[in-house]
Design an enzyme around this catalytic site. Structure first.
Site, PDB file in Angstrom:
ATOM      1  N   GLY A  20     -46.749  37.748 114.835  1.00 16.77           N
ATOM      2  CA  GLY A  20     -47.803  37.633 115.104  1.00 16.77           C
ATOM      3  C   GLY A  20     -48.739  36.325 115.165  1.00 16.77           C
ATOM      4  O   GLY A  20     -48.535  35.375 115.868  1.00 16.77           O
ATOM      5  N   LEU A  21     -50.473  36.173 114.372  1.00 17.15           N
ATOM      6  CA  LEU A  21     -51.124  34.926 114.879  1.00 17.15           C
ATOM      7  C   LEU A  21     -50.377  33.777 113.870  1.00 17.15           C
ATOM      8  O   LEU A  21     -49.580  32.580 114.491  1.00 17.15           O
ATOM      9  CB  LEU A  21     -52.803  34.863 114.358  1.00 17.15           C
ATOM     10  CG  LEU A  21     -53.420  35.077 115.258  1.00 17.15           C
ATOM     11  CD1 LEU A  21     -54.702  35.753 114.862  1.00 17.15           C
ATOM     12  CD2 LEU A  21     -53.100  34.826 116.293  1.00 17.15           C
ATOM     13  N   ALA A  22     -49.569  33.865 112.737  1.00 17.63           N
ATOM     14  CA  ALA A  22     -48.845  32.952 112.171  1.00 17.63           C
ATOM     15  C   ALA A  22     -47.521  32.866 112.299  1.00 17.63           C
ATOM     16  O   ALA A  22     -47.007  31.506 112.871  1.00 17.63           O
ATOM     17  CB  ALA A  22     -48.486  33.694 110.815  1.00 17.63           C
ATOM     18  N   GLY A  23     -46.662  33.889 112.830  1.00 18.39           N
ATOM     19  CA  GLY A  23     -45.036  34.178 113.256  1.00 18.39           C
ATOM     20  C   GLY A  23     -45.567  33.039 114.957  1.00 18.39           C
ATOM     21  O   GLY A  23     -44.406  31.974 115.226  1.00 18.39           O
ATOM     22  N   SER A  50     -65.775  47.358 113.613  1.00 16.27           N
ATOM     23  CA  SER A  50     -66.552  45.242 112.763  1.00 16.27           C
ATOM     24  C   SER A  50     -67.597  45.209 112.161  1.00 16.27           C
ATOM     25  O   SER A  50     -68.381  46.207 112.493  1.00 16.27           O
ATOM     26  CB  SER A  50     -66.305  44.770 114.316  1.00 16.27           C
ATOM     27  OG  SER A  50     -66.540  43.072 113.980  1.00 16.27           O
ATOM     28  N   ARG A  74     -67.646  42.650 101.827  1.00 18.37           N
ATOM     29  CA  ARG A  74     -66.397  44.485 101.985  1.00 18.37           C
ATOM     30  C   ARG A  74     -65.811  45.214 100.717  1.00 18.37           C
ATOM     31  O   ARG A  74     -66.760  46.300 100.943  1.00 18.37           O
ATOM     32  CB  ARG A  74     -64.912  44.034 102.739  1.00 18.37           C
ATOM     33  CG  ARG A  74     -65.104  43.241 103.596  1.00 18.37           C
ATOM     34  CD  ARG A  74     -64.316  42.903 104.401  1.00 18.37           C
ATOM     35  NE  ARG A  74     -64.611  42.357 106.303  1.00 18.37           N
ATOM     36  CZ  ARG A  74     -63.372  41.775 107.568  1.00 18.37           C
ATOM     37  NH1 ARG A  74     -62.527  41.855 106.704  1.00 18.37           N
ATOM     38  NH2 ARG A  74     -63.867  41.639 108.279  1.00 18.37           N
ATOM     39  N   ARG A 120     -61.036  38.995 100.997  1.00 18.92           N
ATOM     40  CA  ARG A 120     -60.571  38.196 101.935  1.00 18.92           C
ATOM     41  C   ARG A 120     -61.944  38.224 102.397  1.00 18.92           C
ATOM     42  O   ARG A 120     -62.975  39.294 103.008  1.00 18.92           O
ATOM     43  CB  ARG A 120     -59.972  38.191 102.552  1.00 18.92           C
ATOM     44  CG  ARG A 120     -59.707  37.515 104.389  1.00 18.92           C
ATOM     45  CD  ARG A 120     -58.414  37.533 105.410  1.00 18.92           C
ATOM     46  NE  ARG A 120     -58.611  39.416 105.466  1.00 18.92           N
ATOM     47  CZ  ARG A 120     -59.369  39.707 106.255  1.00 18.92           C
ATOM     48  NH1 ARG A 120     -60.873  38.880 107.405  1.00 18.92           N
ATOM     49  NH2 ARG A 120     -59.339  41.187 107.089  1.00 18.92           N
ATOM     50  N   LEU A 169     -57.720  35.424 110.302  1.00 19.72           N
ATOM     51  CA  LEU A 169     -57.077  34.328 111.719  1.00 19.72           C
ATOM     52  C   LEU A 169     -57.142  33.616 111.420  1.00 19.72           C
ATOM     53  O   LEU A 169     -56.655  32.426 111.956  1.00 19.72           O
ATOM     54  CB  LEU A 169     -58.044  35.309 113.349  1.00 19.72           C
ATOM     55  CG  LEU A 169     -58.454  36.651 113.239  1.00 19.72           C
ATOM     56  CD1 LEU A 169     -59.102  36.750 114.004  1.00 19.72           C
ATOM     57  CD2 LEU A 169     -57.128  37.596 113.629  1.00 19.72           C
TER      58      LEU A 169
END
Lengths: 670, 247
Positions: free
Chosen positions: A42-45, A284, A337, A463, A469
């Site tokens: 994903g974004l991190a990996g 969203s 949230r 969060r 992201l």
């Protein structure tokens, strides 16, 4: 083992710079002889794999999907935060840092969050250079929008699919390295265990999901970037395959698991429609900029709506309860949230829910359509515009802003949200908890790193929107590639790690035994049967609101369910072929352990903070009456759990959180 | 509703496959198509039979993993959706539904409805990127102004989810819509200009090598594309290729 966060000395503004100046580096010639395994793309990996390969290391990357581009980061809609201050509205590194710590209800590590805010601006530069098509204004410069819980516009976006565009950026960087031979990509592979040699992570055991073959892969360091564990609830906004297996396996091999009870329940998801439901879809957060959330004021109206005898549009304005605006006049529909989710649950629990099961509230765009319509009439000099004309003009604006989301809603629910209010309900979305890591993003096992949603992260107990992201890419592009070098500088003389050792033999045997068990067990129930049951326990007793009695029951029930699972699970097919049921069985087996630790952690933390709400810890009087009550005196720590066989026997280690640069305050959105 | 399903079953890439009939009952119109498949699989598992293997992951139309050919159409009868977003209200009680994998020479079947789309990976590896280091030392993002029009058009091309519906739909099994979208995204942006000629040459060469067919402008791909990727992208790719061959 005492936890050492390894936060560098010095003022918070200089920590990261000074640290980078002083760490050990690996020279380019030596990097060629060092292997790194990255699990998850994903974004991190994905960003980590690309950057490490670019630096010269040999990277082996693993994804359970058929392409790195399909990791669930792709589903993120809204945007990515960065302290660029392009809007000149007072944003700064400090303000992003402050907002993130406050939004996380003061349960994150200051130094890490500051570093995150510091590198955030770099991310945008990087992504633009890669060709990520962010939204722009007519002058050709980058556009921004605002998200919940903050007072500036710092969110960059690419229509409603920012996640996909950022992931495609990282994926393109990976492709460049795959083409150069610096990344060896293993698609349709799942990591089933980590291999430790002399206390250091030295490789993994993976299953080829096409052939069923069990493979050994060695490396000088292992990076886990496998995402969060939201699917412990069965129903969540995560992908069907999203799982905690990699994280849970390393936990069992010595990596501490931190704050598992910190889970984000997102307020705006499409409610479930029946028992067959397989996943939930997020709408969203940006919708809350214009949508107003309400339920009927009178219980008779609510009952009539539930039975479809009364249309929401027939309920007069004075008979509607805009409960967020009523309870939180300052932030209204844009409260964070966790606050929005709990308020919706409170109304539904009191019987005011608006769908057949009473588990939904309205998100209404009628007043936004009217407001925009009147504005447009004025702009276009239309005098005495009719109600229909105003509606048409306003609808166009709403369509331009949220068209794709409205279309998605209509496809799923089969109702036109321009004409009748949307129905929404909270759903599990993100897990702030995860594997404990130090400032270097290293776990409690040497050479074993954890990044992105999989680690316990920079988001504390809650969060903020558009920060996931940011964290994933910060960890992968800019933090880990530095910090891992310091560790690998001691590995330049190690040489290739052989896989024909007893440690690999043992790990492989364990993996194979478990697979054989599943295949041969031939019990009475499918894997999903158990997963659904686990999800129900988690949602009912470890969901948006938790209490001591429920959590104790949850621990006992999950343990019992786990025992039943190991007796009665039925996995069809064989081990040596593509077998989706076998994949699911392994994942659910791990969720059945993680769920119990989750409940134990929630039980131990007898305070309300962020997404973790304990009914025993609320404000009893004053302006904040009934709101969550945090307890900094007793709980300002990270709860890091050490595995001891059974989840119930896990041992708690505390990392005390020190707040030197931010004053601890009670959050108020009143 | 009650339905008859005709599903392609194939043990693995080396075994011959065939259509097999199944019955499902009490299907709610509110179910997604894949939830209906879940019901079928639960039924098969409880009967001791092997469930149908199919690709799926996000179930919200963005990951591009799901790939079913339903009643002769990629992603089924609805427009602008992936299989996972297709709902059972598109069908009627008593219907017979034919479910096949995405078929193309370049997409060999792995099992049942699961196909191997790694050809797409190799095409992207051939040039689907901008050669910039991820070091964080790039110039400030706003130092490259891009007209809103170009940015929006690049974004439209970039919305491709790489599912392969275009290939499955095309009578020639052409991948031109997919490759065209990738080439276009970069061709429309100033960052992509430097390597533009090499990129299009390499990506097209790899596309041909993988065994995808040519484009004969039937436009079926555009109609079946769940993200509405426009045929303009194929024209742009051809233009870029022409430009590259003259440079």
């Amino acid at each position: 083992m005492a936890l050492n966060s390894r936060v560098p000395e010095g003022p918070i503004k200089d920590k990261w710079t000074t640290y980078k100046d002083k760490i050990n580096l690996v020279n380019p010639a030596n990097k060629r002889h060092i292997d790194i395994i990255v699990v998850g793309t994903g974004l991190a990996g994905g960003s980590a794999a690309a950057t490490l390969a670019e630096l010269g290391y040999n990277v082996k990357a693993f994804a359970y999907q058929d392409s790195p581009r399909r990791a669930h980061s792709i589903a993120a809609q809204g945007g990515i935060n960065a302290a660029k201050n392009y809007q000149g509205d007072g944003d700064s590194t400090y303000r992003l840092f402050y907002d993130t710590v406050k939004g996380g209800d003061y349960r994150s590590r200051e130094a890490n969050v500051y570093r995150l805010a510091e590198v955030s601006a770099n991310i945008i530069d990087q992504c633009v250079a890669q060709g990520v098509p962010f939204a722009r204004d007519y002058g050709g410069l980058l556009d921004n929008r605002s998200f919940g819980g903050v007072l500036v516009s710092r969110t960059f976006y690419a229509k409603g699919q920012t996640g996909q565009q950022l992931l495609l950026g990282a994926y393109s960087a990976m492709n460049r390295q795959i083409a150069r031979g610096k990344i060896e990509m293993f698609n349709r592979h799942e990591m089933l265990d980590v291999v430790k040699i002399d206390g250091k992570a030295r490789g993994i055991i993976a299953r080829n999901l096409v052939t069923g073959e069990i493979e050994r892969h060695s490396a000088h360091a292992v990076v886990i970037a496998s995402g969060g564990y939201g699917n412990v609830y069965y129903l969540s906004t995560n992908a069907m395959g999203s799982n905690a297996t990699a994280a849970w396996k390393i936990h069992k091999k010595g990596a501490y698991f931190a704050n598992p009870c910190f889970t984000q329940i997102h307020p705006t998801c499409i409610p479930r429609s029946g028992d067959y439901q397989s996943k939930l879809t997020l709408m969203s957060e940006s919708l809350r900029n214009d949508g107003r959330i309400w339920v009927p004021k009178n219980i008779e109206d609510a009952k009539a709506v539930q039975q479809r005898k009364l249309k929401p549009t027939d309920i007069a304005e004075e008979n509607r309860d805009y409960f967020l605006e009523r309870r939180y006049p300052a932030f209204g529909n844009l409260v964070p949230r966790d606050v929005a989710s709990r308020a919706a649950k409170e109304r539904c629990d009191a019987g005011y829910g608006v769908n057949a099961t009473g588990e939904a509230v309205f998100l209404d765009f009628a007043s936004a359509i009217e407001r925009y319509g009147k504005e447009q009439a004025k702009i276009h000099n239309i005098e005495n515009a009719s109600a229909e004309k105003i509606y048409d003009l306003g609808k166009k604006i709403v369509e331009a802003k949220y068209g794709n989301l409205f279309q998605m809603y209509e496809k799923i629910v089969d109702e036109d949200p321009y004409k009748t209010p949307m129905m929404i309900y909270p759903a599990t979305h993100y897990t702030m908890g995860g594997i404990w890591v130090d400032y270097n993003l290293m776990t409690t096992v040497d050479g074993l790193y954890c990044i992105g949603e999989a680690n316990f992260s920079d988001h504390g107990a809650n969060r903020l929107g558009a920060s996931a992201l940011m964290q994933g890419l910060a960890d992968g592009y800019f933090v880990l590639p530095y910090t891992i070098g310091d560790y690998l500088s001691h590995e330049i003389r190690t040489g290739k790690i052989p896989t024909d050792t007893k440690e690999f033999d043992e790990a492989e045997k364990e993996v194979k035994d478990r697979i054989d068990f599943f295949i041969n067990n031939k019990g009475k129930h499918s894997v999903d049967h158990f997963h659904k049951k686990l999800g129900k326990i988690m949602w009912d007793k470890c969901g948006m609101s938790r209490n001591e009695k429920g959590l104790k029951e949850a621990m006992a029930e999950i343990k019992a369910l786990r025992e039943e699972f190991w007796k009665e699970v039925n996995v069809p097919g064989s081990a040596n072929e593509m077998n989706p049921e076998l994949e699911k069985a392994g994942r659910v087996a791990d969720f059945l352990e993680l769920g119990e630790l989750f409940a134990k952690d929630a039980l131990e933390r007898n305070e309300s903070c962020g997404g973790h709400f304990r009914e025993e810890s609320v404000e009893l009087d004053g302006e904040q009456k009934g709101e969550a009550k945090r307890n900094d005196k007793d709980y300002a720590y990270v709860a890091a759990w050490e595995y001891k066989g059974e989840p119930a026997d896990a041992v708690l280690h505390k990392e005390q959180l020190e707040f030197k640069d931010i004053e601890l305050k009670q959050r108020s959105y009143k | 509703m009650n339905l008859t399903l005709k599903i392609w079953r194939q043990k693995d890439s080396n075994t011959k496959g065939q259509m097999v009939d199944y019955k499902v009952t009490d299907i709610s119109e509110h179910m997604s198509f894949l939830e209906m498949m879940d019901v079928l699989n639960e039924q098969l598992i409880n009967k001791g039979e092997e469930p149908v293997a199919f690709d799926h992951d996000c179930r919200e139309g963005i990951c591009g993993m799901c790939s079913m050919y339903i009643n002769g159409e990629a992603h089924g009868p609805d427009r602008g959706v992936t299989t996972c977003q297709l709902h059972m209200r598109m069908f009627k009680d008593g219907d017979t539904i034919t479910i096949e994998p995405f078929r193309a020479k370049a997409f060999p079947v792995i099992k049942d409805l699961v196909v191997d789309r790694s050809a797409f990976e190799r095409i992207q590896q051939a040039g689907g990127y901008i050669s910039v280091n991820t070091s964080g030392n790039t110039q400030d993002a706003n130092s490259i102004p891009i007209s809103k029009h170009a940015a929006d058009e690049a974004m439209d091309a970039a919305t491709c989810i790489g599912c392969g519906a275009c290939v499955a739909t095309c009578k020639n099994s052409s991948a031109m819509l997919f490759v065209g979208a990738k080439v276009s995204q970069y061709a429309l942006l100033p960052q992509g200009q430097i390597e533009a000629a090499d990129r299009v040459r390499n990506m097209v060469a790899q596309m041909d090598l993988e065994g995808f067919g040519n484009c004969t402008n039937t436009g079926a791909c555009e109609i079946e594309c769940p993200k509405g990727i426009s045929l303009d992208n194929i024209a742009r790719m051809n233009r870029e290729l022409m430009k590259a061959s003259l440079s």
